[in-house]
Design a protein around this motif. Structure first.
Motif, PDB file in Angstrom:
ATOM      1  N   ALA A  13      21.214  72.169  -0.593  1.00 42.09           N
ATOM      2  CA  ALA A  13      20.979  70.826  -1.126  1.00 42.09           C
ATOM      3  C   ALA A  13      20.017  70.832  -2.301  1.00 42.09           C
ATOM      4  N   THR A  14      19.110  71.821  -2.354  1.00 38.39           N
ATOM      5  CA  THR A  14      18.116  71.836  -3.422  1.00 38.39           C
ATOM      6  C   THR A  14      18.421  72.833  -4.525  1.00 38.39           C
ATOM      7  N   GLY A  15      19.415  73.672  -4.378  1.00 38.47           N
ATOM      8  CA  GLY A  15      19.727  74.635  -5.428  1.00 38.47           C
ATOM      9  C   GLY A  15      20.253  75.930  -4.868  1.00 38.47           C
ATOM     10  N   GLU A  16      20.186  76.975  -5.697  1.00 34.01           N
ATOM     11  CA  GLU A  16      20.748  78.276  -5.355  1.00 34.01           C
ATOM     12  C   GLU A  16      19.658  79.222  -4.885  1.00 34.01           C
ATOM     13  N   ALA A  17      19.978  80.022  -3.850  1.00 29.56           N
ATOM     14  CA  ALA A  17      19.057  81.030  -3.340  1.00 29.56           C
ATOM     15  C   ALA A  17      19.528  82.406  -3.786  1.00 29.56           C
ATOM     16  N   ILE A  18      18.603  83.214  -4.299  1.00 23.00           N
ATOM     17  CA  ILE A  18      18.925  84.514  -4.877  1.00 23.00           C
ATOM     18  C   ILE A  18      17.907  85.524  -4.371  1.00 23.00           C
ATOM     19  N   THR A  19      18.377  86.709  -4.023  1.00 25.53           N
ATOM     20  CA  THR A  19      17.424  87.762  -3.694  1.00 25.53           C
ATOM     21  C   THR A  19      16.795  88.270  -4.988  1.00 25.53           C
ATOM     22  N   ALA A  20      15.539  88.624  -4.896  1.00 24.76           N
ATOM     23  CA  ALA A  20      14.806  89.091  -6.067  1.00 24.76           C
ATOM     24  C   ALA A  20      13.859  90.199  -5.633  1.00 24.76           C
ATOM     25  N   PHE A  21      13.432  91.009  -6.595  1.00 23.06           N
ATOM     26  CA  PHE A  21      12.441  92.022  -6.272  1.00 23.06           C
ATOM     27  C   PHE A  21      11.478  92.172  -7.441  1.00 23.06           C
ATOM     28  N   ILE A  22      10.272  92.571  -7.104  1.00 24.56           N
ATOM     29  CA  ILE A  22       9.254  92.834  -8.110  1.00 24.56           C
ATOM     30  C   ILE A  22       9.457  94.263  -8.587  1.00 24.56           C
ATOM     31  N   GLU A  23       9.690  94.402  -9.876  1.00 23.94           N
ATOM     32  CA  GLU A  23       9.892  95.744 -10.400  1.00 23.94           C
ATOM     33  C   GLU A  23       8.638  96.165 -11.150  1.00 23.94           C
ATOM     34  N   PRO A  24       8.087  97.331 -10.823  1.00 23.04           N
ATOM     35  CA  PRO A  24       6.845  97.758 -11.477  1.00 23.04           C
ATOM     36  C   PRO A  24       7.097  98.187 -12.911  1.00 23.04           C
ATOM     37  N   ASP A  25       6.032  98.261 -13.673  1.00 24.09           N
ATOM     38  CA  ASP A  25       6.178  98.700 -15.056  1.00 24.09           C
ATOM     39  C   ASP A  25       6.316 100.216 -15.120  1.00 24.09           C
ATOM     40  N   ALA A  26       6.624 100.698 -16.313  1.00 23.58           N
ATOM     41  CA  ALA A  26       6.931 102.119 -16.481  1.00 23.58           C
ATOM     42  C   ALA A  26       5.733 103.018 -16.217  1.00 23.58           C
ATOM     43  N   SER A  27       4.538 102.447 -16.210  1.00 23.79           N
ATOM     44  CA  SER A  27       3.350 103.265 -15.987  1.00 23.79           C
ATOM     45  C   SER A  27       3.110 103.555 -14.517  1.00 23.79           C
ATOM     46  N   SER A  28       3.885 102.900 -13.631  1.00 22.10           N
ATOM     47  CA  SER A  28       3.674 103.086 -12.198  1.00 22.10           C
ATOM     48  C   SER A  28       4.202 104.441 -11.764  1.00 22.10           C
ATOM     49  N   SER A  29       3.369 105.215 -11.087  1.00 24.04           N
ATOM     50  CA  SER A  29       3.778 106.544 -10.635  1.00 24.04           C
ATOM     51  C   SER A  29       4.447 106.510  -9.282  1.00 24.04           C
ATOM     52  N   ASN A  30       4.226 105.445  -8.514  1.00 23.79           N
ATOM     53  CA  ASN A  30       4.804 105.344  -7.177  1.00 23.79           C
ATOM     54  C   ASN A  30       5.349 103.937  -6.972  1.00 23.79           C
ATOM     55  N   PRO A  31       6.487 103.609  -7.608  1.00 30.13           N
ATOM     56  CA  PRO A  31       6.988 102.229  -7.551  1.00 30.13           C
ATOM     57  C   PRO A  31       7.462 101.842  -6.166  1.00 30.13           C
ATOM     58  N   LYS A  32       7.147 100.622  -5.763  1.00 27.21           N
ATOM     59  CA  LYS A  32       7.641 100.069  -4.505  1.00 27.21           C
ATOM     60  C   LYS A  32       8.367  98.766  -4.812  1.00 27.21           C
ATOM     61  N   TYR A  33       9.507  98.558  -4.174  1.00 27.37           N
ATOM     62  CA  TYR A  33      10.331  97.385  -4.434  1.00 27.37           C
ATOM     63  C   TYR A  33      10.239  96.437  -3.241  1.00 27.37           C
ATOM     64  N   THR A  34       9.601  95.312  -3.432  1.00 24.24           N
ATOM     65  CA  THR A  34       9.473  94.319  -2.376  1.00 24.24           C
ATOM     66  C   THR A  34      10.498  93.222  -2.604  1.00 24.24           C
ATOM     67  N   GLU A  35      11.343  92.984  -1.608  1.00 24.96           N
ATOM     68  CA  GLU A  35      12.416  92.006  -1.751  1.00 24.96           C
ATOM     69  C   GLU A  35      11.911  90.614  -1.392  1.00 24.96           C
ATOM     70  N   LEU A  36      12.293  89.648  -2.209  1.00 21.99           N
ATOM     71  CA  LEU A  36      11.900  88.256  -2.022  1.00 21.99           C
ATOM     72  C   LEU A  36      13.130  87.373  -2.115  1.00 21.99           C
ATOM     73  N   VAL A  37      12.948  86.087  -1.844  1.00 26.89           N
ATOM     74  CA  VAL A  37      14.006  85.095  -2.011  1.00 26.89           C
ATOM     75  C   VAL A  37      13.543  84.089  -3.051  1.00 26.89           C
ATOM     76  N   PHE A  38      14.374  83.899  -4.064  1.00 27.75           N
ATOM     77  CA  PHE A  38      14.081  83.007  -5.184  1.00 27.75           C
ATOM     78  C   PHE A  38      15.005  81.807  -5.058  1.00 27.75           C
ATOM     79  N   LYS A  39      14.461  80.665  -4.656  1.00 32.65           N
ATOM     80  CA  LYS A  39      15.242  79.448  -4.479  1.00 32.65           C
ATOM     81  C   LYS A  39      15.047  78.576  -5.711  1.00 32.65           C
ATOM     82  N   MET A  40      16.121  78.373  -6.482  1.00 30.44           N
ATOM     83  CA  MET A  40      16.020  77.820  -7.821  1.00 30.44           C
ATOM     84  C   MET A  40      16.662  76.441  -7.911  1.00 30.44           C
ATOM     85  N   ALA A  41      16.021  75.544  -8.650  1.00 31.81           N
ATOM     86  CA  ALA A  41      16.569  74.219  -8.945  1.00 31.81           C
ATOM     87  C   ALA A  41      16.432  73.966 -10.441  1.00 31.81           C
ATOM     88  N   THR A  42      17.428  73.259 -11.022  1.00 34.35           N
ATOM     89  CA  THR A  42      17.437  73.071 -12.478  1.00 34.35           C
ATOM     90  C   THR A  42      17.648  71.622 -12.905  1.00 34.35           C
TER      91      THR A  42
END
Length: 658
Positions: free
Chosen positions: A458-487
């Motif tokens: 009813a409020t918009g679209e839900a999308i899985t998302a993840f935080i991507e580290p920058d190129a300087s990160s030596s040990n990247p970790k990907y944390t999954e989130l939910v991005f609920k979007m309205a426009t």
């Protein structure tokens, strides 16, 4: 007698010209742009680059009808039986209905009989016009655009067919459904939109000016979510376009485009981030917009890319332009303006019949090429860096630290990477949009990549998302989130209210719900997002053939306890069903989606909702339970009323009932 009927209907069809439409409407001067957020986030190798007018294109399409004249004449009279319709008015919906239920109805039958299912001419049409959405300019304005597509039917159960399809035809239809379902993207304007169609000739003057978001930064993260699907070879194409093999030879394309087509571009992490500065806040009401055909063409092309449609149709009831989308050269080949009332060569009836026949033949020619590419559907797993992708940290403490980092961030740079989108630059969202222009350092904002659609509510679209580290990160970790979007403003308002409910439940120490990580907006109010911790997949996906979900006793008890705590906090969920309950990789269960929730439920409402959950945990199916019908309206509750008063009243009532 049957032959005479067929000849009569066919002559009426091929000689048909549209009737004039009287309209006292005028183009609005303060309407909203038709462009949507995602229209500006298509990768460069899929953008529209140029528009070319082909004077002979309309006649060439009509010639397809002449080539099949004898075949059409041999069809049963019922397949060509047709009489002109009169539109209810001159607005866009009436124009769309005029095509969909009028001339389009008989043309889809003819195309089915001759191109798709020639061995069963008495059977039903397998192609139909389908309404997808309306592109409103203003809710109160009579000028808006109706968008529909020509779509191959889903024949999984063959419901409504006069006779079962032959095995070969049935398999062809299943392949078309899975790989090339939508063939024409059509924008229907009200009658006053004729001037916009006339303005399309001006788009051929130079390279097409594709619009990017005005507040995007310049950086770009390479990715490969959008692959260019093939065109039918020139020598086999049903479209007579002014192109040559030299024009589209692979060496003529940029190396990056060719590698993207072949899926060979390596996934690149985000560069080392720099400081970001937002543009000043601009209220939506302060922006004026005068309708421009360039924006409608961009909108239509973006939707055609998403659907992989070949034909783009622009129609205002009395005039039309037909566009052929050539993927390799990123060109839209357009007919000249076709006057549907006065044009004799070709007549509208012959032209529209030929268009349906040509698109059906083109779809069949493209099908082996598209199947060879193995085009993913929207709900499939997107392209991900599988070798480098890591699952979220299994320790709740580490996940909590990442989630708290999201909460404390002042801005989010959001990249779209799903359904063929590849943001050329991020959308910037802020936890506290302001008139000022503060500069945020890399430690004050995060980079979020939108990865895979989960569904729409009813409020918009839900999308899985993840935080991507920058190129300087030596040990990247990907944390999954939910991005609920309205426009749009109304949904943004509801999404903010849903965040308020999550925070109220968290303050009441309710467990068993996803953690809200914040409500974010852009500086212009065009988009907002509610970010939640990822809590697993919906229980609805675990239904067996009897639509039953099997839960462990511990899971059933956990859901019951969570709902009881929600009720004690004074919140009524109002949309409790299997798709709004989640299970994570540790078999923990959660209740989510509070976009329909309210604070003003009666004791009877709470009791019925509890019984609803009990039915579900006992193995019952509740997704279509009609015993509980909620009012579609929702109440804008203030925090003082929702947090303490409802909580104490529910707790007191619960104690008294016990």
């Amino acid at each position: 007698m049957a032959l005479e009927d067929t000849q009569t209907y066919l002559r009426r069809l091929l000689d048909f010209k549209e009737s004039p439409l009287d309209s006292d409407l005028s183009l609005p001067t303060d309407a909203l742009s038709p462009l949507r957020l995602l229209d500006r986030h298509i990768p460069d190798h899929l953008l529209l680059k140029r528009v070319t007018i082909v004077p002979s294109l309309a006649s060439d399409i009509a010639d397809v009808t002449d080539a099949h004249y004898d075949d059409i004449l041999a069809l049963p009279a019922r397949q060509v039986a047709w009489s002109p319709r009169k539109p209810k008015s001159s607005d866009a919906t009436s124009v769309a209905d005029l095509r969909r239920y009028g001339l389009g109805f008989v043309c889809t039958s003819i195309a089915t009989c001759l191109a798709i299912n020639p061995n069963q001419p008495d059977n039903e049409a397998l192609i139909n016009w389908v309404t997808t959405k309306r592109l409103y300019t203003q809710d109160h304005d009579p000028f808006f655009v109706e968008q529909i597509v020509l779509r191959f039917d889903d024949v999984e159960d063959e419901h409504g067919m006069q006779m079962p399809l032959e095995d070969s035809t049935h398999q062809t239809m299943l392949n078309l459904r899975d790989h090339s379902r939508d063939q024409i993207t059509a924008l229907f304007f009200s009658a006053c939109g004729r001037s916009l169609l006339e303005d399309m000739s001006e788009l051929t003057a130079s390279e097409f000016p594709w619009s990017l978001d005005s507040k995007c930064s310049k950086e770009h993260i390479p990715g490969v979510p959008g692959r260019r699907l093939p065109d039918v070879p020139i020598e086999d194409s049903v479209w007579k376009l002014p192109i040559s093999q030299d024009t589209i030879r692979p060496s003529a394309l940029r190396r990056s485009s060719r590698l993207m087509d072949q899926g060979e571009v390596a996934w690149t992490r985000i560069p080392v981030p720099g400081n970001i500065t937002p543009l000043p806040h601009i209220n939506r009401s302060d922006e004026g917009y005068e309708p421009m055909m360039r924006d409608y063409v961009q909108r239509a092309w973006a939707n055609a890319v998403r659907l992989d449609s070949t034909v783009i149709l622009f129609d205002c009831g009395t005039a039309m332009r037909i566009g052929i989308r050539h993927r390799a050269t990123q060109t839209l080949f357009l007919t000249e303006l076709i006057d549907l009332v006065t044009t004799e060569t070709p007549t509208f009836g012959k032209l529209f019949t030929g268009l349906h026949l040509a698109i059906a033949r083109d779809a069949l020619k493209r099908l082996p090429l598209v199947m060879g590419k193995k085009r993913p559907r929207d709900d499939d797993q997107p392209h991900r860096p599988n070798k480098r992708r890591r699952t979220p940290n299994t320790h709740d403490k580490a996940e909590l630290q990442t989630q708290l980092h999201v909460r404390k961030s002042k801005a989010i740079a959001t990249y779209f990477r799903y359904r063929g989108h590849d943001s050329p630059a991020p959308i910037l969202l802020y936890s506290q949009p302001s008139q000022e222009q503060p500069t945020y350092t890399p430690k004050e904002y995060i980079r979020l990549v939108l990865d895979k659609p989960l569904g729409a509510g009813a409020t918009g679209e839900a999308i899985t998302a993840f935080i991507e580290p920058d190129a300087s990160s030596s040990n990247p970790k990907y944390t999954e989130l939910v991005f609920k979007m309205a426009t749009d403003p109304e949904r943004i308002k509801r999404l903010a209210r849903e965040h308020k409910i999550y925070m109220h439940l968290e303050a009441a120490n309710v467990t068993g719900i996803p953690r809200s990580l914040g409500f974010w907006e852009d500086t212009r109010g065009n988009i907002a997002a509610l970010i939640l911790a990822y809590a697993g997949r919906p229980l609805g996906e675990l239904q067996d053939e009897n639509r039953k979900v099997t839960l462990t006793p511990a899971q059933s008890a956990s859901l019951a306890e969570t709902l009881e705590c929600i009720h004690k906090a004074g919140v009524l969920h109002r949309d409790l069903r299997s798709w709004n309950m989640l299970v994570d990789r540790f078999d923990r269960v959660f209740i989510t989606d509070f976009d329909q929730s309210s604070f003003n439920g009666s004791e009877e409402d709470y009791r019925l909702e509890t019984e609803r959950l009990q039915k579900f945990t006992a193995g019952g199916f509740i997704d279509n339970d009609t015993r509980i019908r909620w009012d579609d309206d929702w109440v804008e509750d203030d925090r003082s009323h929702s947090t303490e008063n409802t909580k104490s009243s529910r707790t007191t009532s619960s104690s008294q009932s016990e």
